[in-house]
Write a protein that holds these residues in place. Structure first.
Motif, PDB file in Angstrom:
ATOM      1  N   SER A  30       0.825  -1.205   0.000  1.00  0.00           N
ATOM      2  CA  SER A  30       0.000   0.000   0.000  1.00  0.00           C
ATOM      3  C   SER A  30       0.861   1.257   0.000  1.00  0.00           C
ATOM      4  O   SER A  30       1.839   1.359   0.734  1.00  0.00           O
ATOM      5  N   GLY A  31       0.497   2.205  -0.859  1.00  0.00           N
ATOM      6  CA  GLY A  31       1.168   3.494  -0.890  1.00  0.00           C
ATOM      7  C   GLY A  31       2.466   3.533  -1.660  1.00  0.00           C
ATOM      8  O   GLY A  31       3.157   4.549  -1.660  1.00  0.00           O
ATOM      9  N   GLU A  32       2.818   2.443  -2.344  1.00  0.00           N
ATOM     10  CA  GLU A  32       4.079   2.409  -3.088  1.00  0.00           C
ATOM     11  C   GLU A  32       3.848   2.486  -4.593  1.00  0.00           C
ATOM     12  O   GLU A  32       2.765   2.176  -5.088  1.00  0.00           O
ATOM     13  N   ILE A  33       4.894   2.904  -5.302  1.00  0.00           N
ATOM     14  CA  ILE A  33       4.888   2.931  -6.763  1.00  0.00           C
ATOM     15  C   ILE A  33       5.738   1.770  -7.260  1.00  0.00           C
ATOM     16  O   ILE A  33       6.907   1.644  -6.905  1.00  0.00           O
ATOM     17  N   CYS A  34       5.138   0.918  -8.080  1.00  0.00           N
ATOM     18  CA  CYS A  34       5.854  -0.202  -8.702  1.00  0.00           C
ATOM     19  C   CYS A  34       5.988   0.081 -10.188  1.00  0.00           C
ATOM     20  O   CYS A  34       4.983   0.315 -10.874  1.00  0.00           O
ATOM     21  N   ILE A  35       7.209   0.084 -10.682  1.00  0.00           N
ATOM     22  CA  ILE A  35       7.473   0.329 -12.099  1.00  0.00           C
ATOM     23  C   ILE A  35       7.650  -1.006 -12.814  1.00  0.00           C
ATOM     24  O   ILE A  35       8.453  -1.845 -12.392  1.00  0.00           O
ATOM     25  N   LEU A  36       6.887  -1.197 -13.894  1.00  0.00           N
ATOM     26  CA  LEU A  36       7.044  -2.384 -14.743  1.00  0.00           C
ATOM     27  C   LEU A  36       7.947  -1.987 -15.906  1.00  0.00           C
ATOM     28  O   LEU A  36       7.631  -1.072 -16.668  1.00  0.00           O
ATOM     29  N   LEU A  37       9.061  -2.683 -16.030  1.00  0.00           N
ATOM     30  CA  LEU A  37      10.109  -2.266 -16.955  1.00  0.00           C
ATOM     31  C   LEU A  37      10.564  -3.459 -17.782  1.00  0.00           C
ATOM     32  O   LEU A  37      10.604  -4.585 -17.299  1.00  0.00           O
ATOM     33  N   GLY A  38      10.899  -3.199 -19.026  1.00  0.00           N
ATOM     34  CA  GLY A  38      11.389  -4.265 -19.881  1.00  0.00           C
ATOM     35  C   GLY A  38      11.298  -3.874 -21.341  1.00  0.00           C
ATOM     36  O   GLY A  38      10.702  -2.848 -21.691  1.00  0.00           O
ATOM     37  N   ILE A 200      14.753   3.412 -17.903  1.00  0.00           N
ATOM     38  CA  ILE A 200      15.349   2.968 -16.657  1.00  0.00           C
ATOM     39  C   ILE A 200      15.575   4.134 -15.700  1.00  0.00           C
ATOM     40  O   ILE A 200      15.397   4.004 -14.477  1.00  0.00           O
ATOM     41  N   ASP A 201      15.943   5.309 -16.218  1.00  0.00           N
ATOM     42  CA  ASP A 201      16.162   6.465 -15.343  1.00  0.00           C
ATOM     43  C   ASP A 201      14.853   6.902 -14.691  1.00  0.00           C
ATOM     44  O   ASP A 201      14.824   7.273 -13.507  1.00  0.00           O
ATOM     45  N   GLU A 202      13.762   6.869 -15.456  1.00  0.00           N
ATOM     46  CA  GLU A 202      12.457   7.202 -14.899  1.00  0.00           C
ATOM     47  C   GLU A 202      12.064   6.182 -13.826  1.00  0.00           C
ATOM     48  O   GLU A 202      11.533   6.547 -12.773  1.00  0.00           O
ATOM     49  N   ALA A 203      12.340   4.919 -14.094  1.00  0.00           N
ATOM     50  CA  ALA A 203      11.991   3.871 -13.139  1.00  0.00           C
ATOM     51  C   ALA A 203      12.725   4.062 -11.821  1.00  0.00           C
ATOM     52  O   ALA A 203      12.135   3.930 -10.738  1.00  0.00           O
ATOM     53  N   ILE A 204      13.999   4.384 -11.893  1.00  0.00           N
ATOM     54  CA  ILE A 204      14.785   4.584 -10.681  1.00  0.00           C
ATOM     55  C   ILE A 204      14.287   5.801  -9.908  1.00  0.00           C
ATOM     56  O   ILE A 204      14.213   5.792  -8.679  1.00  0.00           O
ATOM     57  N   LYS A 205      13.938   6.844 -10.635  1.00  0.00           N
ATOM     58  CA  LYS A 205      13.475   8.070  -9.994  1.00  0.00           C
ATOM     59  C   LYS A 205      12.093   7.903  -9.363  1.00  0.00           C
ATOM     60  O   LYS A 205      11.845   8.385  -8.250  1.00  0.00           O
ATOM     61  N   GLY A 207      10.171   4.888  -8.859  1.00  0.00           N
ATOM     62  CA  GLY A 207       9.712   3.633  -8.277  1.00  0.00           C
ATOM     63  C   GLY A 207      10.202   3.347  -6.872  1.00  0.00           C
ATOM     64  O   GLY A 207      11.362   3.592  -6.543  1.00  0.00           O
ATOM     65  N   ASP A 208       9.301   2.802  -6.035  1.00  0.00           N
ATOM     66  CA  ASP A 208       9.709   2.195  -4.767  1.00  0.00           C
ATOM     67  C   ASP A 208      10.189   0.780  -5.019  1.00  0.00           C
ATOM     68  O   ASP A 208      11.031   0.256  -4.281  1.00  0.00           O
ATOM     69  N   ARG A 209       9.623   0.150  -6.064  1.00  0.00           N
ATOM     70  CA  ARG A 209      10.034  -1.181  -6.501  1.00  0.00           C
ATOM     71  C   ARG A 209      10.012  -1.206  -8.017  1.00  0.00           C
ATOM     72  O   ARG A 209       9.216  -0.509  -8.638  1.00  0.00           O
ATOM     73  N   ILE A 210      10.880  -2.043  -8.589  1.00  0.00           N
ATOM     74  CA  ILE A 210      10.954  -2.167 -10.041  1.00  0.00           C
ATOM     75  C   ILE A 210      10.835  -3.640 -10.407  1.00  0.00           C
ATOM     76  O   ILE A 210      11.510  -4.500  -9.823  1.00  0.00           O
ATOM     77  N   ALA A 211       9.947  -3.923 -11.366  1.00  0.00           N
ATOM     78  CA  ALA A 211       9.765  -5.282 -11.871  1.00  0.00           C
ATOM     79  C   ALA A 211      10.322  -5.351 -13.285  1.00  0.00           C
ATOM     80  O   ALA A 211       9.868  -4.619 -14.169  1.00  0.00           O
ATOM     81  N   ILE A 212      11.301  -6.208 -13.507  1.00  0.00           N
ATOM     82  CA  ILE A 212      11.905  -6.383 -14.823  1.00  0.00           C
ATOM     83  C   ILE A 212      11.256  -7.586 -15.511  1.00  0.00           C
ATOM     84  O   ILE A 212      11.236  -8.692 -14.960  1.00  0.00           O
ATOM     85  N   LYS A 217       7.740 -13.130 -18.797  1.00  0.00           N
ATOM     86  CA  LYS A 217       8.054 -13.593 -17.445  1.00  0.00           C
ATOM     87  C   LYS A 217       8.592 -12.452 -16.586  1.00  0.00           C
ATOM     88  O   LYS A 217       9.252 -11.534 -17.091  1.00  0.00           O
ATOM     89  N   LEU A 218       8.300 -12.539 -15.298  1.00  0.00           N
ATOM     90  CA  LEU A 218       8.876 -11.600 -14.340  1.00  0.00           C
ATOM     91  C   LEU A 218      10.256 -12.122 -13.949  1.00  0.00           C
ATOM     92  O   LEU A 218      10.386 -13.176 -13.336  1.00  0.00           O
ATOM     93  N   VAL A 219      11.300 -11.368 -14.312  1.00  0.00           N
ATOM     94  CA  VAL A 219      12.678 -11.827 -14.101  1.00  0.00           C
ATOM     95  C   VAL A 219      13.205 -11.407 -12.734  1.00  0.00           C
ATOM     96  O   VAL A 219      13.849 -12.187 -12.038  1.00  0.00           O
ATOM     97  N   GLN A 220      12.957 -10.155 -12.359  1.00  0.00           N
ATOM     98  CA  GLN A 220      13.436  -9.669 -11.058  1.00  0.00           C
ATOM     99  C   GLN A 220      12.488  -8.597 -10.544  1.00  0.00           C
ATOM    100  O   GLN A 220      11.988  -7.770 -11.309  1.00  0.00           O
ATOM    101  N   TYR A 221      12.260  -8.608  -9.234  1.00  0.00           N
ATOM    102  CA  TYR A 221      11.354  -7.645  -8.596  1.00  0.00           C
ATOM    103  C   TYR A 221      12.025  -7.173  -7.316  1.00  0.00           C
ATOM    104  O   TYR A 221      12.120  -7.925  -6.341  1.00  0.00           O
ATOM    105  N   SER A 222      12.539  -5.930  -7.337  1.00  0.00           N
ATOM    106  CA  SER A 222      13.371  -5.450  -6.234  1.00  0.00           C
ATOM    107  C   SER A 222      13.229  -3.937  -6.080  1.00  0.00           C
ATOM    108  O   SER A 222      12.841  -3.245  -7.022  1.00  0.00           O
ATOM    109  N   PRO A 223      13.575  -3.404  -4.903  1.00  0.00           N
ATOM    110  CA  PRO A 223      13.746  -1.955  -4.780  1.00  0.00           C
ATOM    111  C   PRO A 223      14.859  -1.498  -5.716  1.00  0.00           C
ATOM    112  O   PRO A 223      15.776  -2.281  -6.037  1.00  0.00           O
ATOM    113  N   PRO A 224      14.825  -0.242  -6.172  1.00  0.00           N
ATOM    114  CA  PRO A 224      15.813   0.228  -7.152  1.00  0.00           C
ATOM    115  C   PRO A 224      17.258   0.027  -6.729  1.00  0.00           C
ATOM    116  O   PRO A 224      18.089  -0.400  -7.531  1.00  0.00           O
TER     117      PRO A 224
END
Length: 396
Positions: A30-38, A200-205, A207-212, A217-224
Motif C-alpha cells: 500500500s502506498g508504493e509505486i511499482c514500475i514495470l520495466l522491460g 530505466i532512469d524514470e523507473a529509478i526516480k 519507483g519504490d520497486r521495479i519489476a523487470i 516472465k517476471l525476471v526480477q522484482y526489487s527496490p531500485p
C-alpha cells in the motif's frame, strides 16, 4: 494493496498460441509505486491491463486489498482504479472540468462536490482552476493535457492507479517537471501505483520497486537500489546498462553521507591559524571560511597560507557551489566534475554551513553497496572513518 497471483495471458493468433504474460506473481504494498520495466513485447502492459480487466486473464488472479477481483463487476472494478495512458485520452468535446469529473458524475456526486474536487485537483497539478477549467483539450499544451489526465485518474480518489507510460510523449524538460510534481503529490496521496515505463532512469526516480520483465516472465522484482547493486542475471545487468553504479547516485541524498565534522576559519583568523587547522587533518589542502552567521563565504588554500601572511579575509577564493541535504548524489557529482572539486559544502535553508559531502564518501558508499552483495572486498580496505568522508572541504 495489489497482488498478482500466477496471472497469465495467452493470445490465440493465426500462428498459434502466444503467451504474453506467464504466471506473473508479485505484491505491491500500500502506498508504493511499482514500475514495470522491460523491452517491447515483454508483457508489462498486458499485465497492467489485466488488473482493470481491459484484457481478461487466461488464468490467475488479481487481488486488491486482499479481495479477489475475479467476480467483481467490471464497471465497479474500474471506477475504483485510476487509469492514465501515454496518449492521455481526454474527450475533445468536453471541457477540462467535464473531463476531470467524468467518474465522479457517473458515481452520482452532487455538482458542488465534483466541481470543488476539480478545482482541488487543478491546484494540485499546478494549473490555475479559473484559467483552465472551462477550456478544451485542444487549447492546452501536451504537457498540460498530461497533467489533466493524471487529475482525471485521481478525481474519484481511487486507492489504486495504473499508469501506462504516462509521461512518455512529453519532452524531457517538461517530463522531469511533471515527474517531480507527481512525486510531491504522491507524498500526500499515498496511492498504490502500477506504472509501465521503458525508461530505466524514470523507473529509478519514480519507483519504490521495479519489476523487470522478459518474454512474458517476471525476471526480477526489487527496490531500485537492490536492483542496481545486485542484478539477478546477465539480462538484467545488460538491461540496466554499464553505468548502473552511476544510476545509483539518483537514489542517495546528501543527508545520507554528509559529514558534520568540518574545519572552518573566520575572516579575522590569521593564515597561520588556517594552516594549522589544515595540517591538523593531515591530507586536505584547503579550509572553508565562514561569516558570523556560519555561512560559507570563501576557501583558504594551504598553498596561500604557507606563502603569505595576514588574515584569511585578505586571502581567500570564492565558494563555487553549495548543496543542501535533500539534493541527490547525481547533482553533487555533476557539480564536482563541473567545478573540479572533491568536496562541496552543505548548507541549511538559511545558507548556514552544516557539513560537507566529499568525493571519497560517495566512492566508498557506492563500492560498499556492491561489496555487500558480492561478498568480496573491492579496492582494498577503507581507511579510517575520518578519511572516508573528508573532515574539511578542499579543492585540488
Amino acid at each position: 494493496m495489489i497482488e498478482l497471483d500466477n496471472l497469465t495471458k495467452v493470445f490465440d493468433t493465426p500462428k498459434g498460441a502466444v503467451t504474453a504474460a506467464d504466471h506473473i506473481s508479485m505484491k505491491v504494498p500500500s502506498g508504493e509505486i511499482c514500475i514495470l520495466l522491460g523491452p517491447s513485447g515483454c508483457g508489462k502492459t498486458t499485465s497492467l491491463k489485466m488488473i482493470n480487466r481491459i484484457i481478461r486473464p487466461t488464468s490467475g488472479r488479481v487481488l486488491i486489498n486482499g479481495e479477489d477481483t475475479t467476480n467483481l463487476n467490471t464497471q465497479d472494478l474500474r471506477r475504483n482504479i485510476g487509469y492514465v495512458i501515454q496518449q492521455i485520452g481526454l474527450f475533445p468535446n468536453m471541457t477540462i472540468e467535464e473531463n476531470i469529473t467524468v467518474v465522479p458524475r457517473l458515481l452520482g456526486w452532487d455538482k458542488t462536490r465534483y466541481r470543488e474536487r476539480a478545482r482541488e485537483l487543478m491546484r494540485m497539478i499546478a494549473l490555475e482552476p479559473d484559467a483552465f477549467l472551462k477550456r478544451y483539450p485542444s487549447e492546452l499544451s501536451g504537457g498540460q493535457q498530461q497533467r489533466i489526465g493524471v487529475a482525471r485518474a485521481l478525481a474519484a480518489d481511487p486507492p489504486v492507479m495504473l499508469m501506462d507510460e504516462p509521461f512518455g510523449a512529453i519532452d524531457p524538460i517538461n517530463r522531469a517537471v511533471i515527474q517531480d510534481e507527481f512525486l510531491k503529490m504522491q507524498q500526500d496521496l499515498k496511492k498504490t501505483i502500477m506504472f509501465v515505463s521503458h525508461d530505466i532512469d524514470e523507473a529509478i526516480k519514480m519507483g519504490d520497486r521495479i519489476a523487470i520483465f522478459r518474454g512474458g516472465k517476471l525476471v526480477q522484482y526489487s527496490p531500485p537500489d537492490e536492483l542496481l547493486a545486485a542484478p539477478k542475471n546477465e539480462f538484467v545487468e545488460s538491461f540496466l546498462g554499464e553505468d548502473r553504479a552511476l544510476k545509483r547516485l539518483n537514489l542517495v541524498k546528501v543527508r545520507d553521507l554528509a559529514s558534520e565534522d568540518i574545519g572552518m576559519v573566520t575572516p579575522d583568523d590569521t593564515l597561520t591559524t588556517a594552516l594549522e587547522r589544515i595540517e591538523a587533518y593531515g591530507y586536505q589542502n584547503s579550509i572553508v571560511m565562514v561569516n558570523d552567521k556560519r555561512q560559507p563565504v570563501g576557501i583558504v588554500s594551504a598553498a596561500i597560507a604557507r606563502t603569505s601572511k595576514g588574515h584569511c579575509r585578505d586571502h581567500f577564493q570564492s565558494v563555487p557551489v553549495v548543496v543542501t541535504l535533500d539534493d541527490d548524489l547525481r547533482k553533487v557529482a555533476s557539480l564536482m566534475f563541473a567545478n573540479d572539486m572533491t568536496w562541496i559544502p552543505c548548507v541549511d535553508d538559511q545558507g548556514r554551513i552544516i557539513g560537507q559531502i566529499t568525493q571519497r564518501a560517495i566512492t566508498h558508499h557506492l563500492g560498499s553497496r556492491y561489496r555487500a552483495h558480492s561478498g568480496g572486498v573491492a579496492g582494498g580496505a577503507p581507511g579510517p572513518a575520518g578519511e572516508m568522508s573528508a573532515t574539511t572541504v578542499h579543492k585540488e
